[in-house]
Design a protein around this motif. Structure first.
Motif, PDB file in Angstrom:
ATOM      1  N   SER A 280     -24.523  50.289  38.223  1.00 41.30           N
ATOM      2  CA  SER A 280     -24.511  49.060  37.431  1.00 41.30           C
ATOM      3  C   SER A 280     -25.324  47.954  38.082  1.00 41.30           C
ATOM      4  O   SER A 280     -25.563  47.950  39.295  1.00 41.30           O
ATOM      5  CB  SER A 280     -23.068  48.577  37.248  1.00 41.30           C
ATOM      6  N   ALA A 281     -25.728  47.007  37.261  1.00 44.44           N
ATOM      7  CA  ALA A 281     -26.438  45.832  37.777  1.00 44.44           C
ATOM      8  C   ALA A 281     -25.550  45.065  38.748  1.00 44.44           C
ATOM      9  O   ALA A 281     -26.023  44.492  39.738  1.00 44.44           O
ATOM     10  CB  ALA A 281     -26.868  44.939  36.622  1.00 44.44           C
ATOM     11  N   GLU A 282     -24.244  45.068  38.467  1.00 44.01           N
ATOM     12  CA  GLU A 282     -23.288  44.388  39.360  1.00 44.01           C
ATOM     13  C   GLU A 282     -23.268  45.048  40.736  1.00 44.01           C
ATOM     14  O   GLU A 282     -23.178  44.367  41.768  1.00 44.01           O
ATOM     15  CB  GLU A 282     -21.892  44.399  38.746  1.00 44.01           C
ATOM     16  N   ALA A 283     -23.359  46.383  40.761  1.00 45.02           N
ATOM     17  CA  ALA A 283     -23.359  47.104  42.040  1.00 45.02           C
ATOM     18  C   ALA A 283     -24.617  46.792  42.838  1.00 45.02           C
ATOM     19  O   ALA A 283     -24.576  46.659  44.072  1.00 45.02           O
ATOM     20  CB  ALA A 283     -23.251  48.604  41.797  1.00 45.02           C
ATOM     21  N   MET A 284     -25.744  46.644  42.144  1.00 47.42           N
ATOM     22  CA  MET A 284     -26.976  46.295  42.847  1.00 47.42           C
ATOM     23  C   MET A 284     -26.887  44.890  43.430  1.00 47.42           C
ATOM     24  O   MET A 284     -27.303  44.642  44.566  1.00 47.42           O
ATOM     25  CB  MET A 284     -28.176  46.414  41.899  1.00 47.42           C
ATOM     26  N   GLN A 285     -26.342  43.964  42.659  1.00 47.28           N
ATOM     27  CA  GLN A 285     -26.194  42.606  43.159  1.00 47.28           C
ATOM     28  C   GLN A 285     -25.198  42.548  44.313  1.00 47.28           C
ATOM     29  O   GLN A 285     -25.395  41.776  45.273  1.00 47.28           O
ATOM     30  CB  GLN A 285     -25.743  41.677  42.020  1.00 47.28           C
ATOM     31  N   ALA A 286     -24.153  43.366  44.249  1.00 49.47           N
ATOM     32  CA  ALA A 286     -23.179  43.403  45.343  1.00 49.47           C
ATOM     33  C   ALA A 286     -23.838  43.920  46.623  1.00 49.47           C
ATOM     34  O   ALA A 286     -23.569  43.412  47.724  1.00 49.47           O
ATOM     35  CB  ALA A 286     -21.994  44.292  44.960  1.00 49.47           C
ATOM     36  N   ALA A 287     -24.704  44.937  46.498  1.00 48.25           N
ATOM     37  CA  ALA A 287     -25.424  45.450  47.667  1.00 48.25           C
ATOM     38  C   ALA A 287     -26.322  44.368  48.249  1.00 48.25           C
ATOM     39  O   ALA A 287     -26.442  44.225  49.471  1.00 48.25           O
ATOM     40  CB  ALA A 287     -26.238  46.677  47.280  1.00 48.25           C
ATOM     41  N   LEU A 288     -26.934  43.584  47.369  1.00 48.48           N
ATOM     42  CA  LEU A 288     -27.811  42.501  47.815  1.00 48.48           C
ATOM     43  C   LEU A 288     -27.015  41.470  48.617  1.00 48.48           C
ATOM     44  O   LEU A 288     -27.516  40.902  49.595  1.00 48.48           O
ATOM     45  CB  LEU A 288     -28.470  41.848  46.603  1.00 48.48           C
ATOM     46  N   GLN A 289     -25.781  41.256  48.236  1.00 47.91           N
ATOM     47  CA  GLN A 289     -24.935  40.309  48.961  1.00 47.91           C
ATOM     48  C   GLN A 289     -24.420  40.878  50.280  1.00 47.91           C
ATOM     49  O   GLN A 289     -24.176  40.121  51.227  1.00 47.91           O
ATOM     50  CB  GLN A 289     -23.740  39.898  48.084  1.00 47.91           C
ATOM     51  N   ARG A 290     -24.271  42.219  50.350  1.00 48.38           N
ATOM     52  CA  ARG A 290     -23.718  42.827  51.554  1.00 48.38           C
ATOM     53  C   ARG A 290     -24.716  42.933  52.704  1.00 48.38           C
ATOM     54  O   ARG A 290     -24.313  42.919  53.873  1.00 48.38           O
ATOM     55  CB  ARG A 290     -23.179  44.237  51.246  1.00 48.38           C
ATOM     56  N   ILE A 291     -25.997  43.066  52.408  1.00 49.25           N
ATOM     57  CA  ILE A 291     -26.954  43.215  53.503  1.00 49.25           C
ATOM     58  C   ILE A 291     -27.060  41.908  54.274  1.00 49.25           C
ATOM     59  O   ILE A 291     -26.689  40.844  53.782  1.00 49.25           O
ATOM     60  CB  ILE A 291     -28.345  43.668  52.983  1.00 49.25           C
TER      61      ILE A 291
ATOM     62  N   ALA B 227     -28.595  38.589  56.229  1.00 52.22           N
ATOM     63  CA  ALA B 227     -29.562  37.572  55.820  1.00 52.22           C
ATOM     64  C   ALA B 227     -30.968  37.944  56.283  1.00 52.22           C
ATOM     65  O   ALA B 227     -31.950  37.718  55.573  1.00 52.22           O
ATOM     66  CB  ALA B 227     -29.158  36.210  56.388  1.00 52.22           C
ATOM     67  N   ALA B 228     -31.066  38.531  57.486  1.00 52.12           N
ATOM     68  CA  ALA B 228     -32.372  38.933  58.007  1.00 52.12           C
ATOM     69  C   ALA B 228     -32.979  40.041  57.145  1.00 52.12           C
ATOM     70  O   ALA B 228     -34.186  40.023  56.838  1.00 52.12           O
ATOM     71  CB  ALA B 228     -32.246  39.392  59.455  1.00 52.12           C
ATOM     72  N   GLU B 229     -32.144  41.008  56.755  1.00 50.21           N
ATOM     73  CA  GLU B 229     -32.637  42.103  55.910  1.00 50.21           C
ATOM     74  C   GLU B 229     -33.064  41.589  54.544  1.00 50.21           C
ATOM     75  O   GLU B 229     -34.109  41.975  54.020  1.00 50.21           O
ATOM     76  CB  GLU B 229     -31.554  43.172  55.764  1.00 50.21           C
TER      77      GLU B 229
ATOM     78  N   GLN C  72     -22.898  58.723  48.818  1.00 50.97           N
ATOM     79  CA  GLN C  72     -23.351  57.604  49.628  1.00 50.97           C
ATOM     80  C   GLN C  72     -24.696  57.072  49.118  1.00 50.97           C
ATOM     81  O   GLN C  72     -25.639  57.831  48.924  1.00 50.97           O
ATOM     82  CB  GLN C  72     -23.501  58.035  51.088  1.00 50.97           C
ATOM     83  N   LEU C  73     -24.764  55.766  48.913  1.00 52.61           N
ATOM     84  CA  LEU C  73     -26.005  55.097  48.523  1.00 52.61           C
ATOM     85  C   LEU C  73     -26.311  53.991  49.514  1.00 52.61           C
ATOM     86  O   LEU C  73     -25.403  53.288  49.981  1.00 52.61           O
ATOM     87  CB  LEU C  73     -25.879  54.496  47.119  1.00 52.61           C
ATOM     88  N   SER C  74     -27.578  53.832  49.836  1.00 55.02           N
ATOM     89  CA  SER C  74     -27.997  52.808  50.787  1.00 55.02           C
ATOM     90  C   SER C  74     -27.962  51.429  50.143  1.00 55.02           C
ATOM     91  O   SER C  74     -28.563  51.207  49.080  1.00 55.02           O
ATOM     92  CB  SER C  74     -29.418  53.117  51.281  1.00 55.02           C
ATOM     93  N   ASP C  75     -27.288  50.495  50.783  1.00 54.88           N
ATOM     94  CA  ASP C  75     -27.283  49.113  50.298  1.00 54.88           C
ATOM     95  C   ASP C  75     -28.687  48.528  50.291  1.00 54.88           C
ATOM     96  O   ASP C  75     -29.053  47.756  49.398  1.00 54.88           O
ATOM     97  CB  ASP C  75     -26.377  48.242  51.175  1.00 54.88           C
ATOM     98  N   LEU C  76     -29.498  48.891  51.296  1.00 54.49           N
ATOM     99  CA  LEU C  76     -30.860  48.357  51.352  1.00 54.49           C
ATOM    100  C   LEU C  76     -31.689  48.827  50.159  1.00 54.49           C
ATOM    101  O   LEU C  76     -32.471  48.059  49.592  1.00 54.49           O
ATOM    102  CB  LEU C  76     -31.540  48.790  52.654  1.00 54.49           C
ATOM    103  N   VAL C  77     -31.516  50.078  49.774  1.00 52.83           N
ATOM    104  CA  VAL C  77     -32.255  50.610  48.628  1.00 52.83           C
ATOM    105  C   VAL C  77     -31.819  49.914  47.342  1.00 52.83           C
ATOM    106  O   VAL C  77     -32.653  49.524  46.519  1.00 52.83           O
ATOM    107  CB  VAL C  77     -32.073  52.133  48.525  1.00 52.83           C
ATOM    108  N   LEU C  78     -30.527  49.748  47.157  1.00 52.53           N
ATOM    109  CA  LEU C  78     -30.032  49.072  45.957  1.00 52.53           C
ATOM    110  C   LEU C  78     -30.441  47.600  45.951  1.00 52.53           C
ATOM    111  O   LEU C  78     -30.783  47.048  44.895  1.00 52.53           O
ATOM    112  CB  LEU C  78     -28.517  49.201  45.865  1.00 52.53           C
ATOM    113  N   ALA C  79     -30.425  46.970  47.108  1.00 51.42           N
ATOM    114  CA  ALA C  79     -30.846  45.568  47.197  1.00 51.42           C
ATOM    115  C   ALA C  79     -32.324  45.437  46.856  1.00 51.42           C
ATOM    116  O   ALA C  79     -32.735  44.508  46.142  1.00 51.42           O
ATOM    117  CB  ALA C  79     -30.566  45.017  48.595  1.00 51.42           C
ATOM    118  N   ALA C  80     -33.128  46.379  47.342  1.00 49.49           N
ATOM    119  CA  ALA C  80     -34.562  46.353  47.022  1.00 49.49           C
ATOM    120  C   ALA C  80     -34.782  46.519  45.526  1.00 49.49           C
ATOM    121  O   ALA C  80     -35.660  45.885  44.940  1.00 49.49           O
ATOM    122  CB  ALA C  80     -35.294  47.449  47.792  1.00 49.49           C
TER     123      ALA C  80
END
Length: 435
Positions: free
Chosen positions: A74-85, A87-89, A172-180
């Protein structure tokens, strides 16, 4: 590493061409067992849709998907991954995305037309593709840079919908990949991979929409699947192992050059790292640096195997001869680590990406310089180009004849058509000819 971790060649040797040919030889992704398994998967997904995708995903990725269960992220899951990474990433991803987007915006092609003296209009209409699919490796690998490099040119081109597939072994999905994916504006993400994901993109299923083009790297099963569906959909390329060729005059820090070579060698055992220099002492120094630095790498065994199997330090007579050898190799990545590298640019004919100067590490191009890191490999830079906006745009010819133009062109076309024995063509053109 062994005492002789990387082979040494000399362009002056009489057998140099043969030895260079042996060094460059690489078997492409063509394996009968793999192709047979891929053909079975493709047919199953084509005929059974989501059910086959779920079956293969559960088998290969150790998932427990059930029929009717949505495997879209979901779009919500992608945004959540963006919040979890961190600040530097996030800052690094956003900076890289801004640079990649800005570079590719300069590649945009626009429609054009011109009017001839008799009023006939000719031109070309540039149209973005409607829907493209990007494949991103998953599992142990985490490649957010691949998301940016594949998705952003499509978005810049104006593609209506960018669909991403990424495997999720053991869920398992990478938060960095979803954030990107969130930063790049990917429209839909599905947590599936392998040949079954390529099939879903090519044929469409109840859940996954059919796309017009599939881009992105993958293993031998993904590459074989892309090859098999080409023609039903477009693909970017069948990529081989990563490559770097460095030309150096001997005045760059040998540790810098050694690490540049290792940056490709650590990809996998089949990756290729080559250094060309007219300075034999410098080649010796780089060899010592390789011995020292490879031991410090987490992926030291992979890098050492790559250097020993497919790497080389090559002595040449001059920088000019180095460029001749480089054009023969047509490398994916070419570093020109010399004084005044711009003077040699016009002589370089075949390379996926060219990195000029002592301070331009190839790794910068992998992540954030701006140009695309999806590049031709295995000598295909002789006729192929980096992935770009132009890969997601189509061209349609425009022809609008005035009565005068139809009269003139109809006479020419009629004569040529009859020469080819095509009477209907001739008459069709000549119906517009003034009597």
């Amino acid at each position: 590493m062994s005492r002789e971790p990387i082979r040494r060649l000399n362009a002056a040797d009489t057998d140099f061409e043969d030895r260079l040919g042996d060094l460059l030889a690489w078997e492409s992704v063509a394996d009968e067992a793999v192709e047979g398994a891929v053909a079975e998967i493709l047919e199953a997904v084509r005929t059974r849709g989501d059910a086959a995708v779920i079956d293969y995903t559960n088998r290969f990725d150790r998932r427990q998907l059930q029929a009717g269960v949505d495997f879209q992220v979901s779009a919500e899951a992608m945004q959540a991954a963006l919040q979890r990474i961190s600040a530097a990433e996030r800052g690094a991803l956003e900076t890289a995305a801004d640079r990649v987007r800005a570079y590719h915006e300069r590649q945009l092609q626009e429609s054009w037309q011109y009017t001839e003296a008799d009023g006939t209009v000719l031109g070309q209409k540039i149209t973005p593709m409607e829907r493209v699919g990007i494949y991103v490796p998953g599992g142990k690998a985490s490649y957010p840079s691949s998301v940016l490099m594949n998705a952003l040119p499509a978005k810049v081109a104006g593609v209506d919908s960018v669909i991403m597939v990424v495997p999720a072994p053991d869920g398992q999905l990478s938060d960095l990949v979803l954030a990107a994916a969130a930063i790049a504006g990917v429209d839909r993400v599905f947590s599936i991979g392998g040949a079954q994901a390529v099939a879903a993109l090519a044929y469409g299923t109840e859940t996954v929409p059919r796309v017009d083009k599939i881009v992105g790297p993958g293993n031998i099963f993904v590459a074989s699947a892309k090859r098999a569906v080409f023609g039903r959909v477009a693909i970017d390329m069948i990529a081989g192992p990563s490559e770097i060729l460095v030309i150096c005059d001997g005045k760059t820090d040998p540790d810098w050059i050694a690490m540049d070579l290792l940056s490709q060698a650590e990809h996998d055992e089949q990756a290729q790292s080559i250094l060309l220099s007219p300075d034999r002492g410098f080649l010796d120094a780089v060899q010592e640096s390789l011995q020292k630095l490879v031991a410090e790498l987490p992926r030291r065994d992979i890098a050492a195997a790559s250097l020993a199997g497919r790497g080389a330090l090559i002595e040449v007579e001059s920088i000019g001869q180095a460029i001749e050898v480089s054009n023969r190799v047509a490398p994916e990545h070419l570093e020109v680590s010399v004084e005044d590298p711009e003077r040699y640019l016009s002589q370089i004919r075949h390379a996926g990406a060219i990195f000029l100067g002592r301070h331009t590490a190839e790794a910068l191009g992998d992540y954030c310089a701006g140009p695309n890191h999806v590049l031709p490999t295995s000598g295909t830079a002789r006729f192929s180009s980096p992935l770009g906006v132009y890969d997601f745009q189509k061209r349609s010819s425009i022809i609008h004849c005035s009565p005068e133009g139809a009269d003139q062109l109809g006479r020419v076309a009629g004569a040529l058509a009859r020469g080819e024995g095509l009477e209907a063509h001739a008459r069709s053109a000549e119906y517009r000819v003034r009597k």
